[in-house]
Design a protein around this motif. Structure first.
Motif, PDB file in Angstrom:
ATOM      1  N   ILE A  14       0.837  -1.200   0.000  1.00  0.00           N
ATOM      2  CA  ILE A  14       0.000   0.000   0.000  1.00  0.00           C
ATOM      3  C   ILE A  14       0.870   1.247   0.000  1.00  0.00           C
ATOM      4  CG2 ILE A  14      -1.687   1.326   1.339  1.00  0.00           C
ATOM      5  CD1 ILE A  14      -2.787  -1.360   2.360  1.00  0.00           C
ATOM      6  N   ALA A  15       1.796   1.343   0.963  1.00  0.00           N
ATOM      7  CA  ALA A  15       2.683   2.507   1.080  1.00  0.00           C
ATOM      8  C   ALA A  15       3.634   2.259   2.235  1.00  0.00           C
ATOM      9  CB  ALA A  15       1.889   3.783   1.320  1.00  0.00           C
ATOM     10  N   ASN A  16       4.660   3.087   2.317  1.00  0.00           N
ATOM     11  CA  ASN A  16       5.500   3.115   3.506  1.00  0.00           C
ATOM     12  C   ASN A  16       4.831   3.985   4.563  1.00  0.00           C
ATOM     13  OD1 ASN A  16       7.626   1.516   2.505  1.00  0.00           O
ATOM     14  ND2 ASN A  16       8.499   3.276   1.437  1.00  0.00           N
ATOM     15  N   ASP A 336      -1.190   5.281   2.482  1.00  0.00           N
ATOM     16  CA  ASP A 336      -0.973   5.987   1.219  1.00  0.00           C
ATOM     17  C   ASP A 336      -1.679   7.330   1.188  1.00  0.00           C
ATOM     18  OD1 ASP A 336      -3.406   4.550   1.297  1.00  0.00           O
ATOM     19  OD2 ASP A 336      -3.531   4.480  -0.892  1.00  0.00           O
ATOM     20  N   LYS A 337      -2.648   7.529   2.072  1.00  0.00           N
ATOM     21  CA  LYS A 337      -3.428   8.765   2.117  1.00  0.00           C
ATOM     22  C   LYS A 337      -3.148   9.572   3.386  1.00  0.00           C
ATOM     23  CE  LYS A 337      -7.179   6.138  -0.048  1.00  0.00           C
ATOM     24  NZ  LYS A 337      -6.535   4.819   0.182  1.00  0.00           N
ATOM     25  N   GLY A 377       4.381  -1.372  13.779  1.00  0.00           N
ATOM     26  CA  GLY A 377       3.669  -0.992  12.555  1.00  0.00           C
ATOM     27  C   GLY A 377       4.430  -0.048  11.652  1.00  0.00           C
ATOM     28  N   ARG A 378       5.748  -0.028  11.782  1.00  0.00           N
ATOM     29  CA  ARG A 378       6.555   0.871  10.952  1.00  0.00           C
ATOM     30  C   ARG A 378       7.242   0.068   9.845  1.00  0.00           C
ATOM     31  NH1 ARG A 378       7.944   5.791  14.681  1.00  0.00           N
ATOM     32  NH2 ARG A 378       6.684   5.265  16.512  1.00  0.00           N
ATOM     33  N   VAL A 406       2.354  -5.337   8.203  1.00  0.00           N
ATOM     34  CA  VAL A 406       3.471  -4.430   7.923  1.00  0.00           C
ATOM     35  C   VAL A 406       4.763  -5.238   7.890  1.00  0.00           C
ATOM     36  CG1 VAL A 406       4.769  -2.414   8.706  1.00  0.00           C
ATOM     37  CG2 VAL A 406       2.285  -2.503   9.061  1.00  0.00           C
ATOM     38  N   GLU A 407       5.579  -4.975   6.862  1.00  0.00           N
ATOM     39  CA  GLU A 407       6.905  -5.578   6.779  1.00  0.00           C
ATOM     40  C   GLU A 407       7.948  -4.516   7.104  1.00  0.00           C
ATOM     41  OE1 GLU A 407       9.730  -8.092   3.640  1.00  0.00           O
ATOM     42  OE2 GLU A 407       8.241  -6.656   2.891  1.00  0.00           O
TER      43      GLU A 407
END
Length: 497
Positions: A14-16, A336-337, A377-378, A406-407
């Protein structure tokens, strides 16, 4: 069907996560400042009067940034009341919360507290009774190196180096009729635009947050957001949104609050994208969800003209913590938002940390989901493929098992699972084949037999996560049984086998 299938693919990203997603909020409201972060007479107070036990708990939460000084308080606040010698500072009426404000803590002291706590400051300027000129002067005081009236006054007041505050809010909830000097969207949009111009002329490295909708329940939503953005789009960087949830008598609807929060985010972001297209702009504006929490607004006690009254001091239950977890996961799933999010608030006032005047500080139940997501969650937010049964709610169908994944930079995977179902056993079939063989390294669960149990000063650890036994061995698929009405944090690392 009491089964959920989850597939994670390493290329479905999704996003970082922006670290500012794990931010919070301190307002001059109730006991948030006085008897919260600041209590000079306390045995844990440092040389500036800040409670060291509270600082330690904030660090444990992993908070990145703290919004200050408001909130509704902001719209009637003159920031210059909080600088200079304390004995010369005026005592004011705070019209927002019908309190007495002694002004013993201002931007200088708060900046010092933030440094001790390892957090950044997200400063806010008054768009109610305040002016664009005053906003620029506050920025000049904080960030300009020296040689001008305001920057030299900062030096005179004991801070030779500029603060370098990067993120600034242009007002607070100006769409709300409850706000001091409330404006309509056109008037606020024009005022915010001119404020943004002045502020970026002074420091072009700052990022600005303009007021979006205080809630999706207002009749002006989302038209307010559109109008404000049409006036400010090229001058600002983020649009704010706020939302609180409370139990109105139906536990299932309450547990499904994340569904409404997710829809709110998507609606606001759609409005941002519309204005971007309307402006033919190449610039991207993101969201700052700078107030979110469980808040029982219908159960508040009123005090008139008291310093630091004990107001908005919700005592959170296990049920509240589960709802809170779903909201936190929603922020991660929209990375992402949403680039900034501030848990409102941090200490005493609808907060994860609760203090007793002259006494201890404890962790409320919502402390733990925030700490879990902040700690694990980072990284890269993955887009899971989830097949799970649903429950009918007032917000539409809600998944029985809600999932975030989260990876991190080391390749470890954190799987967050909220089970809002009541079935005794719910089986998860987890597919990690695209990552190769993985080993489970951690599994904690927040649960309890009584959803109404709270942590108290007498029993501060009644509700806290417990560790579960890891599944031994290296696998690319896992089968897990998760308990009803539970918050699960499950972590995996790449196997060396």
């Amino acid at each position: 069907m009491n089964k959920t299938k989850i597939t994670l693919e390493k290329d479905f990203v999704i996003a970082n996560v922006d670290d500012r997603l794990f931010s919070s909020f301190i307002e001059h409201l109730g006991r948030a400042v006085y008897y919260g972060i600041y209590e000079p007479e306390h045995q844990e107070a440092d040389e500036q009067g800040f409670r060291k036990d509270v600082i330690s708990l904030v660090r444990e939460l992993g908070v990145k940034m703290v919004r200050y000084p408001g909130g509704n308080f902001l719209s009637g606040y003159n920031w210059t009341d909080g600088i200079g010698p304390r004995e010369n500072r005026p005592v004011r009426l705070d019209l927002a919360w019908r309190s007495i404000e002694p002004n013993q803590v201002g931007i200088d002291e708060f900046y010092d507290w933030a440094k001790k706590t390892n957090v950044e400051v997200m400063a806010a300027v008054n768009m109610g009774t305040g002016t664009p000129k005053a906003a620029g002067e506050m920025l000049e005081y904080c960030n300009f190196p020296g040689g001008t009236y305001w920057s030299d006054l900062r030096k005179k007041n004991g801070h030779s180096e500029p603060y370098g505050i990067k993120t600034w809010c242009i007002g607070n909830e100006m769409d709300g009729p409850w706000q001091i000097c409330h404006l309509d969207a056109v008037d606020y949009g024009k005022k915010a635009r001119e404020t943004a111009k002045i502020m970026k002329w002074i420091d072009d490295k700052i990022e600005l947050v303009v007021c979006g909708s205080a809630t999706n329940l207002l009749s002006t939503f989302p038209e307010w957001d559109r109008v404000v953005l049409e006036h400010t789009y090229e001058h600002i960087d983020y649009l704010s949104l706020h939302r609180y949830y409370e139990n109105l008598g139906n536990d299932i609807n309450f547990l499904a609050s994340f569904v409404d929060m997710n829809n709110f985010i998507k609606s606001v972001y759609s409005t941002v994208e519309y204005v971007k297209s309307l402006k033919r702009s190449t610039k991207s504006v993101y969201l700052s969800f700078d107030e979110w929490n469980v808040w029982y607004q219908q159960q508040q006690t009123r005090y008139d003209w008291v310093t630091a009254p004990p107001i908005l001091e919700d005592q959170y239950s296990l049920l509240d913590a589960l709802v809170f977890a779903g909201m936190g996961m929603t922020l991660v799933n929209n990375a992402d938002k949403v680039k900034i999010a501030c848990l409102a608030q941090l200490v005493n006032v609808i907060a994860p940390i609760f203090t007793k005047n002259g006494g201890p500080a404890i962790r409320q139940t919502i402390f733990y989901p925030f700490r879990d997501i902040s700690m694990y969650g980072r990284g890269r937010v993955l887009q899971p493929v989830v097949v799970t049964p649903s429950i009918e709610t007032c917000y539409g169908d809600a998944p029985v098992v809600y999932v975030s994944a989260v990876e991190n930079i080391e390749g470890n995977i954190s799987l967050f699972c909220l089970n809002i179902g009541k079935s005794p056993v719910h089986t998860i079939e987890l597919n990690l084949r695209s990552f190769g063989k993985m080993e489970m390294i951690f599994w904690s669960v927040l649960k309890g037999k009584d959803l109404n149990v709270r942590n108290t000063f007498e029993n501060p650890d009644q509700i806290k996560p417990i560790l579960k036994q890891n599944i031994d061995g290296a696998f690319d698929t896992f089968k897990l049984d998760i308990e009803p009405l539970s918050w699960n944090v499950i972590r995996f690392k790449k196997s060396k086998q």
